[in-house]
Design a protein around this motif. Structure first.
Motif, PDB file in Angstrom:
ATOM      1  N   LEU A 328     -34.497 -13.658 -19.568  1.00 43.33           N
ATOM      2  CA  LEU A 328     -34.379 -14.981 -18.961  1.00 43.33           C
ATOM      3  C   LEU A 328     -35.683 -15.398 -18.287  1.00 43.33           C
ATOM      4  CD1 LEU A 328     -32.505 -17.344 -18.531  1.00 43.33           C
ATOM      5  CD2 LEU A 328     -31.749 -16.321 -16.381  1.00 43.33           C
ATOM      6  N   ALA A 329     -36.380 -14.454 -17.668  1.00 42.24           N
ATOM      7  CA  ALA A 329     -37.657 -14.770 -17.026  1.00 42.24           C
ATOM      8  C   ALA A 329     -38.664 -15.278 -18.055  1.00 42.24           C
ATOM      9  CB  ALA A 329     -38.209 -13.532 -16.320  1.00 42.24           C
ATOM     10  N   ASP A 330     -38.741 -14.595 -19.192  1.00 42.82           N
ATOM     11  CA  ASP A 330     -39.676 -15.022 -20.232  1.00 42.82           C
ATOM     12  C   ASP A 330     -39.292 -16.381 -20.803  1.00 42.82           C
ATOM     13  OD1 ASP A 330     -41.759 -14.726 -22.296  1.00 42.82           O
ATOM     14  OD2 ASP A 330     -40.051 -14.472 -23.637  1.00 42.82           O
ATOM     15  N   THR A 331     -37.996 -16.595 -21.004  1.00 43.32           N
ATOM     16  CA  THR A 331     -37.535 -17.886 -21.537  1.00 43.32           C
ATOM     17  C   THR A 331     -37.868 -19.017 -20.579  1.00 43.32           C
ATOM     18  OG1 THR A 331     -35.733 -16.812 -22.757  1.00 43.32           O
ATOM     19  CG2 THR A 331     -35.529 -19.175 -22.328  1.00 43.32           C
ATOM     20  N   PHE A 332     -37.547 -18.839 -19.309  1.00 46.39           N
ATOM     21  CA  PHE A 332     -37.844 -19.873 -18.325  1.00 46.39           C
ATOM     22  C   PHE A 332     -39.345 -20.129 -18.216  1.00 46.39           C
ATOM     23  CE2 PHE A 332     -33.990 -20.215 -15.227  1.00 46.39           C
ATOM     24  CZ  PHE A 332     -33.190 -20.560 -16.295  1.00 46.39           C
ATOM     25  N   SER A 333     -40.136 -19.075 -18.208  1.00 44.51           N
ATOM     26  CA  SER A 333     -41.583 -19.263 -18.022  1.00 44.51           C
ATOM     27  C   SER A 333     -42.201 -20.025 -19.174  1.00 44.51           C
ATOM     28  CB  SER A 333     -42.272 -17.906 -17.866  1.00 44.51           C
ATOM     29  OG  SER A 333     -42.195 -17.150 -19.056  1.00 44.51           O
ATOM     30  N   SER A 334     -41.734 -19.760 -20.400  1.00 45.47           N
ATOM     31  CA  SER A 334     -42.308 -20.453 -21.557  1.00 45.47           C
ATOM     32  C   SER A 334     -41.733 -21.859 -21.727  1.00 45.47           C
ATOM     33  CB  SER A 334     -42.072 -19.635 -22.832  1.00 45.47           C
ATOM     34  OG  SER A 334     -40.687 -19.422 -23.045  1.00 45.47           O
ATOM     35  N   GLU A 335     -40.413 -22.005 -21.525  1.00 41.11           N
ATOM     36  CA  GLU A 335     -39.784 -23.307 -21.757  1.00 41.11           C
ATOM     37  C   GLU A 335     -40.135 -24.325 -20.673  1.00 41.11           C
ATOM     38  OE1 GLU A 335     -38.394 -24.200 -24.397  1.00 41.11           O
ATOM     39  OE2 GLU A 335     -38.085 -22.266 -25.393  1.00 41.11           O
ATOM     40  N   PHE A 336     -40.268 -23.885 -19.434  1.00 48.22           N
ATOM     41  CA  PHE A 336     -40.630 -24.806 -18.355  1.00 48.22           C
ATOM     42  C   PHE A 336     -42.137 -24.836 -18.117  1.00 48.22           C
ATOM     43  CE2 PHE A 336     -36.199 -23.628 -16.878  1.00 48.22           C
ATOM     44  CZ  PHE A 336     -35.637 -24.825 -17.296  1.00 48.22           C
ATOM     45  N   GLY A 337     -42.768 -23.686 -18.169  1.00 46.18           N
ATOM     46  CA  GLY A 337     -44.204 -23.640 -17.931  1.00 46.18           C
ATOM     47  C   GLY A 337     -45.002 -24.365 -18.977  1.00 46.18           C
ATOM     48  N   GLY A 338     -44.494 -24.395 -20.217  1.00 45.71           N
ATOM     49  CA  GLY A 338     -45.210 -25.078 -21.284  1.00 45.71           C
ATOM     50  C   GLY A 338     -45.277 -26.581 -21.129  1.00 45.71           C
ATOM     51  N   LEU A 339     -44.501 -27.137 -20.202  1.00 48.68           N
ATOM     52  CA  LEU A 339     -44.517 -28.581 -19.985  1.00 48.68           C
ATOM     53  C   LEU A 339     -45.648 -29.015 -19.050  1.00 48.68           C
ATOM     54  CD1 LEU A 339     -40.658 -29.091 -19.548  1.00 48.68           C
ATOM     55  CD2 LEU A 339     -42.065 -29.916 -21.462  1.00 48.68           C
ATOM     56  N   PHE A 340     -46.348 -28.049 -18.488  1.00 46.56           N
ATOM     57  CA  PHE A 340     -47.421 -28.375 -17.541  1.00 46.56           C
ATOM     58  C   PHE A 340     -48.791 -28.139 -18.179  1.00 46.56           C
ATOM     59  CE2 PHE A 340     -43.701 -27.442 -15.005  1.00 46.56           C
ATOM     60  CZ  PHE A 340     -43.729 -28.421 -14.017  1.00 46.56           C
ATOM     61  N   ASP A 341     -49.749 -28.904 -17.713  1.00 44.54           N
ATOM     62  CA  ASP A 341     -51.100 -28.818 -18.263  1.00 44.54           C
ATOM     63  C   ASP A 341     -51.882 -27.676 -17.613  1.00 44.54           C
ATOM     64  OD1 ASP A 341     -50.738 -31.033 -19.956  1.00 44.54           O
ATOM     65  OD2 ASP A 341     -51.160 -32.416 -18.296  1.00 44.54           O
ATOM     66  N   SER A 342     -53.048 -27.437 -18.188  1.00 44.09           N
ATOM     67  CA  SER A 342     -54.031 -26.480 -17.666  1.00 44.09           C
ATOM     68  C   SER A 342     -53.543 -25.039 -17.626  1.00 44.09           C
ATOM     69  CB  SER A 342     -54.481 -26.899 -16.258  1.00 44.09           C
ATOM     70  OG  SER A 342     -54.999 -28.218 -16.267  1.00 44.09           O
ATOM     71  N   PRO A 343     -52.928 -24.547 -18.710  1.00 43.44           N
ATOM     72  CA  PRO A 343     -52.593 -23.119 -18.724  1.00 43.44           C
ATOM     73  C   PRO A 343     -53.861 -22.280 -18.838  1.00 43.44           C
ATOM     74  CG  PRO A 343     -52.171 -24.090 -20.871  1.00 43.44           C
ATOM     75  CD  PRO A 343     -52.508 -25.230 -19.956  1.00 43.44           C
ATOM     76  N   ARG A 344     -53.768 -21.050 -18.382  1.00 42.97           N
ATOM     77  CA  ARG A 344     -54.905 -20.133 -18.460  1.00 42.97           C
ATOM     78  C   ARG A 344     -54.468 -18.848 -19.148  1.00 42.97           C
ATOM     79  NH1 ARG A 344     -59.338 -21.381 -15.329  1.00 42.97           N
ATOM     80  NH2 ARG A 344     -59.082 -23.246 -13.991  1.00 42.97           N
ATOM     81  N   LEU A 345     -55.390 -18.269 -19.917  1.00 48.80           N
ATOM     82  CA  LEU A 345     -55.088 -17.023 -20.606  1.00 48.80           C
ATOM     83  C   LEU A 345     -54.918 -15.914 -19.581  1.00 48.80           C
ATOM     84  CD1 LEU A 345     -54.836 -16.163 -23.602  1.00 48.80           C
ATOM     85  CD2 LEU A 345     -57.152 -15.252 -23.418  1.00 48.80           C
ATOM     86  N   ILE A 346     -53.835 -15.159 -19.665  1.00 45.89           N
ATOM     87  CA  ILE A 346     -53.509 -14.180 -18.628  1.00 45.89           C
ATOM     88  C   ILE A 346     -54.537 -13.062 -18.524  1.00 45.89           C
ATOM     89  CG2 ILE A 346     -52.065 -12.762 -20.150  1.00 45.89           C
ATOM     90  CD1 ILE A 346     -50.209 -12.335 -17.715  1.00 45.89           C
ATOM     91  N   THR A 347     -55.243 -12.777 -19.618  1.00 45.73           N
ATOM     92  CA  THR A 347     -56.191 -11.656 -19.601  1.00 45.73           C
ATOM     93  C   THR A 347     -57.555 -12.034 -19.024  1.00 45.73           C
ATOM     94  OG1 THR A 347     -56.714 -12.210 -21.900  1.00 45.73           O
ATOM     95  CG2 THR A 347     -55.145 -10.413 -21.515  1.00 45.73           C
ATOM     96  N   THR A 348     -57.982 -13.305 -19.178  1.00 44.24           N
ATOM     97  CA  THR A 348     -59.325 -13.715 -18.728  1.00 44.24           C
ATOM     98  C   THR A 348     -59.308 -14.877 -17.756  1.00 44.24           C
ATOM     99  OG1 THR A 348     -59.606 -15.262 -20.575  1.00 44.24           O
ATOM    100  CG2 THR A 348     -60.279 -12.957 -20.945  1.00 44.24           C
ATOM    101  N   LEU A 349     -58.141 -15.507 -17.625  1.00 48.79           N
ATOM    102  CA  LEU A 349     -57.960 -16.710 -16.792  1.00 48.79           C
ATOM    103  C   LEU A 349     -58.774 -17.898 -17.296  1.00 48.79           C
ATOM    104  CD1 LEU A 349     -57.880 -15.197 -13.175  1.00 48.79           C
ATOM    105  CD2 LEU A 349     -55.988 -15.692 -14.731  1.00 48.79           C
TER     106      LEU A 349
END
Length: 442
Positions: A328-349
Motif C-alpha cells: 500500500l505504501a508503494d501504491t500510494f507513493s506512486s499514484e499520488f506522488g506522480g501527480l506532483f512536479d519536480s521528482p528527483r531520482l532517489i539515488t542521486t537526487l
C-alpha cells in the motif's frame, strides 16, 4: 446445442469415469489401483489418436483436429488425466482430490461454454467456470465417497474445491481456452496442497469467506479497479486470508485492494496525460495483484504450517502485515506522488521527468508513509500488536517503498520489470518485519 457445448458435455462424461477411482483407494494393491485408474483414459487416448471420422470424431473434434484428421485434443486430455492419476497413486494421495480436479475442469468448461453462448464476456465465462466447477466437483467428491472412497469434512471439501476452481478459472482466462492439461495440473496440485495443510475451517467462516470475497470481487470489477484476472486473483487471496488466517488478515488485505484500486483511479485522466497512469484504465490485472500480494499469500499459508516447521506463528503475522504495508505504501507513493512536479531520482537526487523509474517526490513519500501507517494501525487493532510491534510494521512498509524506488532507479527497465520490482519490495518488507519479530517478539 452448439458444438462447443456438446463437446464440453462429452468431456464431462469422459471425466465422470474418475468417480470409480476412489473405490480402489486402499482396497487393492497400489499397482492394481494405478492400472485401474489410468487404463480407461490411456485406452481412450489411443482410440482418439486413430479416430478420423464417425460419431466420436464429430463430437470431440476441434478445428485443429479436423485439419490433422486426428483427435489430438481428446488424446491430450486423456493423457493429462492419466498422468495426474499416476501422480496421485504413486504419491499415495487421496484419489477423491483427483476426482475433484477432473470435475473442476470438465464441469467448469461446460459452465463457461453455456454462459458465454448467452453472455459473451470474459468475466461471465470465468465466473461460470469457477461456480459450476465448484458445485460439480464438490458433488462428485461426495458421490465418490458413497462409492467407497475417503472424503474429508464438508467445509474442507468445499474450501479446497472452491480454491481449485478459482485457480482453474484464473489459468483458463490467462492461457489458451483449450489448454486443458495445464489447467488440470494446476487445479490438481492446489487441491492436493491444501488438503496436505490439514485445514478444517468452520462452515460459518467458510460461508462468510465465500460470500464476502465474491461480493467484493464483483464490486472491484464493476468499479473498474480490477480486470478479470485481477478479480479472480483478489477473490482467491481474500478467501485464503479469511479461511487460513482470519478476519483480521482479510481486513489488512482488502484495505490494500480497495484503497490501492481507488488510488489508481484517482485523477486518472491527469495521470494519463503525464504518462504515469496504470494501463487498462487503472484496472489492475492478475500479475499486478499477485506481484503485490504473493509474499502475503505465502505468509498466510506458512502461518497455518508454522508449528510443523517449528516457527512461532506470530512471525508470519508480522511478515504478512509488513508485506501488505509495503504494497500500500508503494501504491500510494506512486499514484499520488506522480501527480506532483519536480521528482528527483532517489539515488542521486537529480531532477527527473514525472514517471521516471526511481523518481520520488516528498508528497509521494508522505502518501506512502500514510499508507503504511494505515496497515500498521489495522495490525494494532486486529492482531493485538503493541506499540513497538505496530511501529515495526510501519517501518517495514516504508522500507519496502524505499526498496521499490531504489530498484526502480537501478534495475527496472531492461533488466527487470515493474512486477518483479514490486515483488522484491514486498519481500524485503516481509522478511524485515519477520526478522524483527524473531529477534524481539518471539
Amino acid at each position: 446445442m452448439t458444438g462447443d457445448i456438446a463437446r464440453a458435455i462429452g468431456y464431462l462424461l469422459v471425466g465422470s469415469a474418475t468417480l470409480f477411482a476412489p473405490v480402489l483407494d486402499g482396497r487393492v494393491h497400489e499397482t492394481i489401483a494405478a492400472i485401474g485408474t489410468i487404463a480407461p483414459f490411456a485406452l481412450l487416448a489411443a482410440v482418439a489418436l486413430v479416430s478420423t471420422d464417425g460419431p466420436l470424431f464429430e463430437l470431440f473434434a476441434r478445428d485443429g483436429d479436423r485439419d490433422e484428421d486426428r483427435l489430438h485434443s481428446l488424446a491430450s486430455f486423456c493423457f493429462a488425466v492419466a498422468a495426474l492419476a499416476f501422480l496421485f497413486v504413486a504419491l499415495d494421495l487421496p484419489l477423491a482430490a483427483f476426482v475433484a480436479a477432473v470435475f473442476v475442469l470438465t464441469a467448469g468448461n461446460l459452465g463457461q461454454r453455456v454462459v458465454v453462448s448467452r453472455i459473451p464476456t470474459p468475466v461471465a465465462g470465468a465466473s461460470a467456470f469457477a461456480a459450476l466447477g465448484t458445485v460439480a466437483a464438490t458433488a462428485a467428491v461426495f458421490a465418490a465417497g458413497r462409492l467407497g472412497g475417503t472424503v474429508p469434512t464438508s467445509p474442507t471439501v468445499l474450501f479446497v474445491v472452491a480454491s481449485g476452481a478459482l485457480i482453474g478459472a484464473l489459468v483458463r482466462t490467462t492461457l489458451s481456452p483449450f489448454d486443458d492439461s495445464l489447467v488440470l495440473l494446476s487445479v490438481g496440485l492446489v487441491i492436493w496442497f491444501l488438503l496436505g495443510l490439514g485445514v478444517e475451517p468452520s462452515l460459518e467462516r467458510l460461508a462468510i469467506g465465500l460470500s464476502v470475497t465474491i461480493a467484493l470481487g464483483y464490486v472491484a470489477y464493476a468499479l473498474g479497479t480490477a480486470s478479470v484476472t485481477g478479480t479472480l486473483s483478489g477473490v482467491l487471496l481474500s478467501l485464503w486470508a479469511i479461511v487460513l488466517g482470519g478476519y483480521g488478515w482479510f481486513a489488512l488485505l482488502i484495505t490494500f485492494f480497495g484503497l490501492g484500486g481507488l488510488a489508481s483511479k484517482y485523477r486518472y485522466d491527469e495521470k494519463l496525460a503525464r504518462g504515469i497512469a496504470q494501463e487498462n484504465e487503472g484496472a489492475r490485472g492478475g500479475s499486478n495483484v499477485l506481484a503485490n500480494s504473493a509474499v502475503a499469500l505465502v505468509a498466510v499459508v506458512a502461518y497455518v504450517a508454522a508449528e510443523g516447521m517449528g516457527i512461532a506463528p506470530v512471525v508470519f503475522q508480522f511478515a504478512f502485515a509488513g508485506a501488505v504495508a509495503a504494497a500500500l505504501a508503494d501504491t500510494f507513493s506512486s499514484e499520488f506522488g506522480g501527480l506532483f512536479d519536480s521528482p528527483r531520482l532517489i539515488t542521486t537526487l537529480e531532477p527527473v521527468a514525472p514517471g521516471t523509474d526511481g523518481g520520488v517526490t516528498w508528497q509521494g513519500a508522505v502518501a506512502g508513509a500514510t499508507g503504511s501507517g494505515l496497515i500498521a494501525a489495522l495490525a494494532l487493532f486486529f492482531f493485538d500488536f503493541g506499540p513497538l510491534a505496530t511501529f515495526t510494521v510501519f517501518g517495514a512498509g516504508v522500507l519496502g517503498m524505499v526498496v521499490d524506488s531504489l530498484l526502480g532507479a537501478t534495475l527496472e527497465g531492461d533488466r527487470v520489470g515493474n512486477q518483479t520490482v514490486n515483488l522484491l519490495a514486498t519481500l524485503s518488507a516481509g522478511l524485515g518485519c519477520a526478522t524483527v519479530a524473531l529477534v524481539r517478539f518471539v
